[in-house]
Design an enzyme around this catalytic site. Sequence first.
Site: not given
Lengths: 563, 563
Positions: B78, B80, B101, B112, B280, B308, B388, B416
């Site tokens: 989200k 990104t 945020r 990580k 959230a 979320f 992805f 991305w």
Amino acid sequence: MNSHQKFKSDIEIALETPLLPIQQIANNHLDLKEEELELFGKYKAKISLDVLERLKEKEPGKLILVTSTNPTPAGEGKSTVTVGLAQALNKLNKKAIIAMREPSLGPTMGLKGGATGGGYSQVIPMDEINLHFTGDIHAITTANNALASFIDNHLHHGNYLNIDPRRIVWRRALDLNDRALRNITIGLGGPTNGIPREDHFDITVASEIMAVLCLASSLDNLRERLSRIVIGYTYSKDPVTVADLGVEGALTLLLKEAIKPNLVQTIEHTPALIHGGPFANIAHGCNSLLATKMATMLGDYVVTEAGFGADLGAEKFLNIKSRIGKLNPSAVVIVATIRALKMHGGLRKDQLQQENTDALIKGITNLKKHIETIKSFGLPYVVAINKFVSDTEAEITELLNWSDQEGHPAVLCEVWEHGGNGGVELAEKVLKIIEEGENSFQFLYKDEDSIEQKIFNIASKVYGATGVQFTNKAKKQIQEFEFLGWSNLPICMAKTQYSLTDDASVLGRPESFTITIRELKGSLGAGFIVALTGDIMTMPGLPSEPAALNMDVSVDGKATGLF
Amino acid sequence: MNSHQKFKSDIEIALETPLLPIQQIANNHLDLKEEELELFGKYKAKISLDVLERLKEKEPGKLILVTSTNPTPAGEGKSTVTVGLAQALNKLNKKAIIAMREPSLGPTMGLKGGATGGGYSQVIPMDEINLHFTGDIHAITTANNALASFIDNHLHHGNYLNIDPRRIVWRRALDLNDRALRNITIGLGGPTNGIPREDHFDITVASEIMAVLCLASSLDNLRERLSRIVIGYTYSKDPVTVADLGVEGALTLLLKEAIKPNLVQTIEHTPALIHGGPFANIAHGCNSLLATKMATMLGDYVVTEAGFGADLGAEKFLNIKSRIGKLNPSAVVIVATIRALKMHGGLRKDQLQQENTDALIKGITNLKKHIETIKSFGLPYVVAINKFVSDTEAEITELLNWSDQEGHPAVLCEVWEHGGNGGVELAEKVLKIIEEGENSFQFLYKDEDSIEQKIFNIASKVYGATGVQFTNKAKKQIQEFEFLGWSNLPICMAKTQYSLTDDASVLGRPESFTITIRELKGSLGAGFIVALTGDIMTMPGLPSEPAALNMDVSVDGKATGLF
């Protein structure tokens, strides 16, 4: 500085002073390059450690240490004299810089009054310096508690290092006065919530990470020191270090900005590096070594201070910080006040406002002892009589006459009321003793002396004690520390600041007393052994009417009720 | 973003991107005046709240909310997409700004991966944003724990407010993952060390002060909200507030800098306001209202996100934040990923890398429900398929075909991999629906609806539940809250993010289920009633091999191992 109440308050003076943009201080006074400065708002900046490399060949400036007699609970105005002296040196066209400690936020919420000087000898913006400043203490709090969480996480996930939960010495920390967190139990609530054990919160300035940051000479050295910190012991009583946990890199990362000294200005636009502020009992009580070193590279004269009186702060500045940092102090200013000397002469707190030359003369013995201490370090000194409005003409004359007769350089100093102009005579005297005075600076013990010998040297040469007693516990710990190879470290004495003895109620200059070492603690990261003479409070409480009740923000966004 | 591993890592991309001085972003993109900017280093700045006054007459920019389906534990990107969409709008010569945020430091030490976007759609300097940033969260931690210390100090000094130590609801907080602090006992060690009682630490982002800061409309409103916070109850069960303790001024003072929005930039130099980050679940999960408002004054298009999936973050953004802040969102982007939809279609985590169009089609029901939810709010929307590397041609075609057939605007989005260029089609579609789409924005419940009615509306219209069950405890609390006059506040649902139901294991689009409200909590400062459907973890733990083990600082002072 309550006795100055007919004058303007510190915050009033601070807020009506026009500040210069901090770049201007950096450029005009310090010849810093633009890329060496990181601004934090308009009046605060961090200085890159690259400066140390760029100026490493420069002849370092003269280092002047400000210390005091054993103080009254209200303090004798050491910070005020530090700021005022640097301002006065500037008035004499000397390139002077201040290196001083950063105040802790916790006490600010409790009692009215900050730690940024007073009157016309303050560092500003004093509200921000006394609150979050540039976030260094918050970073230390975070690193301290991250380490604690790594320890408890290690216990929770199998404890392959075999750490004894009863022998964990690493404590959690907050930059607040919070007595309810002194003794706690954690890890309650069943198997998913960690391993139950006893724990404690200290105020952040008492964290060993604060001492580590203040004694580190570089980012690499910071990592090294962090990795040496002993967090506890195994079931076989072997020490467990940060390196064993493998988190020294993460802690270094959390501190990579906090290690950079902070630049602000005084009311008269003298540059001041304010960086680090470790406790002066369980730690060494001086601003960061990096800030002091950097200041000596950027200025011709550096005025710095050490916590509490000469028996604690100066002793540690000279025996610990100067040893680790290879500093060569040029002169010492011993701040004395009429009120503190009268208290050492036997007066109660409520009698200090009245003239009493007899009590004054009687109390001078305390000052005399501290003078002898500074002499034993081989350093030239000046006594600065920090003037309070309650001081009478007769008292001041009496003290100056005594100094004259005994041959101690002494000067009346009115920096609170007059800023740098009130310290010109002091500055001239300091310059004179640096030029003329004999300087044969030496430590009071050698690295290779035994732990007992080092402690005896401090107790006898600095406190005037006839001997040192060690509890059985302390004796046993000395044996353990020798076995672990820790005995060549310097000693950090944890003792009351109010007395030369280990009993806060014994004022003046006591004779024929011994001090008792109850317990020792290895601060391997900082690089010293703490010797505790009694219970040292490492988490203060709040009073029944905390100063916080009066604090607020004005409609134009300014702090109110802070001081 | 683990499935992108054949590409450069986020930190590699971030560190090789040349940043512009933040003044340049402020001047060139935002027309900010020099005195409205406070620099924090070279690439971060705080913006003065004076901007809100200066630009109050300006027509606000269009507000675009980015939300998602119910996420997988790894997240659907989200942030990104939020960053990428704003960058793409800039490519189309629109004046776009991001409002998002601030990440919490605690989880960064554990797992990580940060919360600052990824690949070529990141906000930078991402290492600093993920660590101490400008100190806002540290200020909130300090205010949270100062309040706790004032409460325990009040108990210690006579407790004249008659606070029942067993009914104190204010908890302490740290910005760390530390399970051992979830359940603790404090005040141990005898009379000088406070009153013993049970206590708990939350992670700071779960502190009500974080929610308060994020919903405050001004410094005065911040003080008002702080003063309304209920810290516990008396022995007679009357609520005790911060105002009763008299410390709202001190807490406001501690937050006076933290309330100012922070400005940074993206990899393509799009301005981003990063400010505040409440949980959230027990809070509303959106960046600060002030940052969002300020962004709409400074830009023509503001891209913002909520925590979320749409059942939690978007629902609260629309029902709570938009209500309190009088915001009028113009469009919603619903982020969907092939992997999340396949998971909703029944695949296990280890099967998500394999092509499976059947599972995809089955899982699309989850996306469909969230589309219906956004429609019920009367807002135009676009589905952004966040690509992805594991996604196959066939899967993407299948999802686009479905959208086409059902008449849902949907776009493949490659931000991305390609930054703004990968989001141009999405940006064009968003601009189109803002221009053409019907916007009849409405809340899903009215202020004056009963607590039960509000919860039922959310459960039925957003989750698709057939009904709501209340435990006896919850029923009793509703009566109490009505008696206290709290029932006209909006509802903040605390529910698992993984499912539309209150059971994290029920994926896809469940039908014929009810949800159970176990407990309620009045967040009077934030201004909402939290309705808890189960145990919500408010203090995370660390994994057995925390990410911290790999972290360090390189010789040139850069963060390593952070991502």
